[in-house]
Design an enzyme around this catalytic site. Structure first.
Site, mmCIF file in Angstrom:
data_model
loop_
_atom_site.group_PDB
_atom_site.id
_atom_site.type_symbol
_atom_site.label_atom_id
_atom_site.label_comp_id
_atom_site.label_asym_id
_atom_site.label_seq_id
_atom_site.Cartn_x
_atom_site.Cartn_y
_atom_site.Cartn_z
ATOM 1 N N GLY A 13 0.841 -1.211 0.000
ATOM 2 C CA GLY A 13 0.000 0.000 0.000
ATOM 3 C C GLY A 13 0.869 1.251 0.000
ATOM 4 O O GLY A 13 1.877 1.314 0.693
ATOM 5 N N ARG A 91 1.008 -4.751 -5.110
ATOM 6 C CA ARG A 91 1.045 -5.806 -4.109
ATOM 7 C C ARG A 91 1.496 -7.116 -4.775
ATOM 8 O O ARG A 91 1.120 -8.199 -4.376
ATOM 9 C CB ARG A 91 -0.340 -5.975 -3.474
ATOM 10 C CG ARG A 91 -0.727 -4.791 -2.611
ATOM 11 C CD ARG A 91 -1.960 -5.095 -1.782
ATOM 12 N NE ARG A 91 -2.450 -3.915 -1.081
ATOM 13 C CZ ARG A 91 -1.946 -3.414 0.028
ATOM 14 N NH1 ARG A 91 -0.879 -3.989 0.544
ATOM 15 N NH2 ARG A 91 -2.430 -2.339 0.595
ATOM 16 N N ASP A 123 4.505 -5.265 6.169
ATOM 17 C CA ASP A 123 4.855 -6.637 6.534
ATOM 18 C C ASP A 123 4.946 -7.556 5.314
ATOM 19 O O ASP A 123 5.861 -8.375 5.208
ATOM 20 C CB ASP A 123 3.856 -7.196 7.557
ATOM 21 C CG ASP A 123 2.412 -7.179 7.032
ATOM 22 O OD1 ASP A 123 2.114 -6.362 6.135
ATOM 23 O OD2 ASP A 123 1.612 -7.990 7.498
ATOM 24 N N THR A 145 3.935 1.873 6.524
ATOM 25 C CA THR A 145 2.522 1.499 6.472
ATOM 26 C C THR A 145 1.748 2.418 7.396
ATOM 27 O O THR A 145 2.223 2.744 8.479
ATOM 28 C CB THR A 145 2.239 0.035 6.864
ATOM 29 O OG1 THR A 145 0.813 -0.153 6.948
ATOM 30 C CG2 THR A 145 2.850 -0.366 8.211
ATOM 31 N N ASP A 147 -0.619 1.583 8.986
ATOM 32 C CA ASP A 147 -1.119 0.753 10.087
ATOM 33 C C ASP A 147 -0.213 0.769 11.305
ATOM 34 O O ASP A 147 -0.648 0.418 12.401
ATOM 35 C CB ASP A 147 -1.251 -0.718 9.632
ATOM 36 C CG ASP A 147 -2.084 -0.855 8.388
ATOM 37 O OD1 ASP A 147 -2.000 -1.912 7.725
ATOM 38 O OD2 ASP A 147 -2.801 0.110 8.047
ATOM 39 N N ASP A 149 1.959 -1.319 12.168
ATOM 40 C CA ASP A 149 1.831 -2.656 12.785
ATOM 41 C C ASP A 149 3.021 -3.566 12.490
ATOM 42 O O ASP A 149 2.940 -4.775 12.627
ATOM 43 C CB ASP A 149 0.557 -3.350 12.293
ATOM 44 C CG ASP A 149 0.568 -3.572 10.788
ATOM 45 O OD1 ASP A 149 -0.347 -4.247 10.280
ATOM 46 O OD2 ASP A 149 1.508 -3.087 10.115
ATOM 47 N N GLY A 190 -6.174 0.130 9.121
ATOM 48 C CA GLY A 190 -5.306 -0.392 10.165
ATOM 49 C C GLY A 190 -5.177 -1.889 10.169
ATOM 50 O O GLY A 190 -4.413 -2.457 10.928
ATOM 51 N N ARG A 191 -5.958 -2.552 9.283
ATOM 52 C CA ARG A 191 -5.974 -4.027 9.227
ATOM 53 C C ARG A 191 -6.249 -4.616 10.602
ATOM 54 O O ARG A 191 -7.208 -4.225 11.260
ATOM 55 C CB ARG A 191 -4.626 -4.551 8.685
ATOM 56 C CG ARG A 191 -4.532 -4.521 7.181
ATOM 57 C CD ARG A 191 -3.558 -5.571 6.678
ATOM 58 N NE ARG A 191 -2.958 -5.196 5.416
ATOM 59 C CZ ARG A 191 -3.602 -5.167 4.259
ATOM 60 N NH1 ARG A 191 -4.860 -5.522 4.216
ATOM 61 N NH2 ARG A 191 -2.991 -4.795 3.162
ATOM 62 N N GLN A 294 -6.933 8.122 4.106
ATOM 63 C CA GLN A 294 -5.873 8.024 5.124
ATOM 64 C C GLN A 294 -4.505 7.745 4.506
ATOM 65 O O GLN A 294 -3.473 7.888 5.142
ATOM 66 C CB GLN A 294 -6.238 6.911 6.113
ATOM 67 C CG GLN A 294 -7.517 7.194 6.863
ATOM 68 C CD GLN A 294 -8.155 5.939 7.433
ATOM 69 O OE1 GLN A 294 -7.994 5.610 8.609
ATOM 70 N NE2 GLN A 294 -8.907 5.210 6.597
#
Ligand code: F6P
Length: 370
Positions: A13, A91, A123, A145, A147, A149, A190-191, A294
Site C-alpha cells: 500500500g 502488491r 509486513d 505502512t 497501520d 503494525d 489499520g488491518r 488516510q
C-alpha cells in the site's frame, strides 16, 4: 573511484513519507562529500511498481523506463513534498504461486550488477525482502505502512499523516453531526491493528474508539451513548478500526478473496455498528468510511523527517555492507533490526497499558506507575 549500483523500490500500500525516503536514499548515496569520504560513487536505480518491476525478463531493455529508471539528486529534489510514491507500487509478490518469479527477480538483480536493493514496505513486502536476503540478495528494508503494525519498530512511514487526515476529517464531521444531533461512526483503516483508530481517537477527541485488540459489547457502547445523552451531549463521534469486532463476532470483510500477501479485504464494520446503535437505542446514527483518504495527501512534517532519517540510515547500512536488516525507530532512536525478526509478525496495541476497557478509548493514566 569505485562505482557501485544500488536499486530502490516501494511495495504494498502506498502512503505519505515514501517520497521523502526515496529522495534521501538518492541524496545520501550520491552526496559528493560522502563519495570522497567513502571512495565509492553510487548509481541509484528506481524500480517501478514494487517487485513487479523486477519480475520481467531483462527489464532494463524495455523502453520508456517502464520498469527501471535512473535517479539523481535533481530528479528527486522536490519529491519530499508529495504523497504516494513516484516509483509506483503494487502488491505483487514473486513468491505468490501464481507469479512464481523469484528466480527471475534474483537473476535480474545479478545481471543488473546491483550491490544492494533497498525495499520500502510493510509486513508483506518486507517479508519478501527477508526471504530474498535469506537467498543471498543484499537487501535493506525501510518500514512503511499507515497501520504502524510492523514488529521491531515504533514508527512506520505514513502513520502520522494518516492521523492528521483522521483528525481533520472528524473535525469537519462535527458541524453536521451537531446540526442534526446525530451519532457518527467513522471507520478507519489499520488491518488487524488498532493504532490508527486508537491514536486517531485520542487526537480527534472521539467519545468511543473500538479496536481489533479488544472485542466490544454493543450493550456497553449503547450504555456509554445513553450516559452521554443524559449529560446533554448533542452528538457523538465513534471511531471503529476496520478489524474491530463485537464479542463473539467475526471481522467484516468487503469480499472473500485475499491479496498476494494473504491479507483479507476488511471493511463494513462502521456501517454495522451504526445500524445496531440506531436499532437498539433509537438514536439517529450515520457512518462514514475514511478509506484511502488516510493514505493520501502530502507528507506531514513528521513523515518528511522520518523519511529523511530512514533513507539516510538505509544507505549507511549499504556503505557498511550490513545487509538483511530493516532500519527502525525504537526507544527514541534510529536503529536496526534483522529482517527475519519482522517476517510474519504484527505489532498490535497492548490493551493492558494503552486502552481503557471500561470507556472504550485511550488510556486515562499516562504517568508510568511501574
Ligand atoms: O496496509 C495498509 C492498508 O491501508 C490497510 O490499512 C488497508 O486495510 C489496506 O492497506 C487496503 O489495501 P488496498 O489499498 O489494497 O485496498
Amino acid at each position: 573511484m569505485k562505482v557501485s549500483k544500488i536499486a530502490v523500490l516501494t511495495g504494498g500500500g502506498d502512503c505519505a513519507g515514501l517520497n521523502p525516503a526515496l529522495k534521501w536514499v538518492v541524496k545520501t548515496a550520491m552526496d559528493s562529500r560522502l563519495v570522497k569520504e567513502r571512495g565509492i560513487r553510487y548509481e541509484v536505480l528506481g524500480i517501478r511498481e514494487g517487485f513487479k518491476g523486477l519480475s520481467v525478463p531483462e527489464p532494463w531493455n524495455i523502453s520508456a523506463e517502464e520498469h527501471i529508471t535512473y535517479l539523481d539528486e535533481e530528479t528527486v529534489r522536490t519529491w519530499d513534498r508529495y504523497g504516494g510514491t513516484m516509483l509506483g507500487t503494487s502488491r505483487y509478490s514473486p513468491y505468490d504461486p501464481q507469479c512464481n518469479t523469484v528466480d527471475l527477480v534474483i537473476k535480474n538483480i545479478r545481471e543488473l550488477g546491483l550491490e544492494a536493493l533497498i525495499v520500502l514496505g510493510g509486513d508483506g513486502t518486507l517479508s519478501i525482502a527477508s526471504r530474498l536476503a535469506q537467498s543471498g540478495v543484499n537487501v535493506i528494508g525501510i518500514p512503511k505502512t499507515i497501520d504502524k503494525d510492523l514488529a521491531q519498530t515504533e514508527y512506520t512511514l505514513g502513520f502520522d499523516t494518516a492521523l492528521n487526515v483522521i483528525t481533520e476529517e472528524v473535525d469537519r464531521l462535527r458541524t453536521t453531526a451537531g446540526s442534526h444531533r446525530r451519532i457518527f461512526v467513522v471507520e478507519t483503516m489499520g488491518r488487524t491493528a488498532g493504532w490508527l483508530a486508537l491514536e486517531g481517537g485520542e487526537a480527534c477527541g472521539a467519545y468511543i474508539t473500538l479496536i481489533p485488540e479488544y472485542d466490544f459489547s454493543f450493550a456497553r457502547v449503547n450504555e456509554l451513548l445513553l450516559e452521554g445523552k443524559k449529560k446533554g451531549a448533542r452528538y457523538e463521534i465513534i471511531l471503529v478500526a476496520e478489524g474491530a469486532k463485537p464479542v463473539g463476532g467475526t471481522e467484516i470483510v468487503q469480499r472473500e478473496a485475499v491479496d498476494s500477501f494473504g491479507h483479507k479485504d476488511l471493511g463494513g464494520i462502521g456501517a454495522f455498528v451504526a445500524d445496531e446503535i440506531q436499532r437498539i437505542t433509537g438514536l439517529e446514527t450515520r457512518s462514514i468510511v475514511l478509506s484511502h483518504l488516510q493514505r493520501g495527501g502530502s507528507p506531514s512534517a513528521h513523515d518528511r523527517r522520518m523519511g529523511r532519517h530512514f533513507g539516510i540510515a538505509a544507505v549507511e547500512l549499504v556503505v557498511k555492507q550490513d545487509y538483511g536488516k530493516m532500519v527502525c525507530f525504537r526507544d527514541g532512536r534510529i536503529t536496526t533490526s534483522p529482517l527475519q525478526e519482522i517476517q510474519g509478525k504484527v505489532r498490535r496495541v497492548d490493551v493492558s497499558t494503552l486502552y481503557d476497557v471500561e470507556r472504550y478509548g485511550g488510556r486515562r493514566s499516562v504517568l508510568s506507575v511501574f
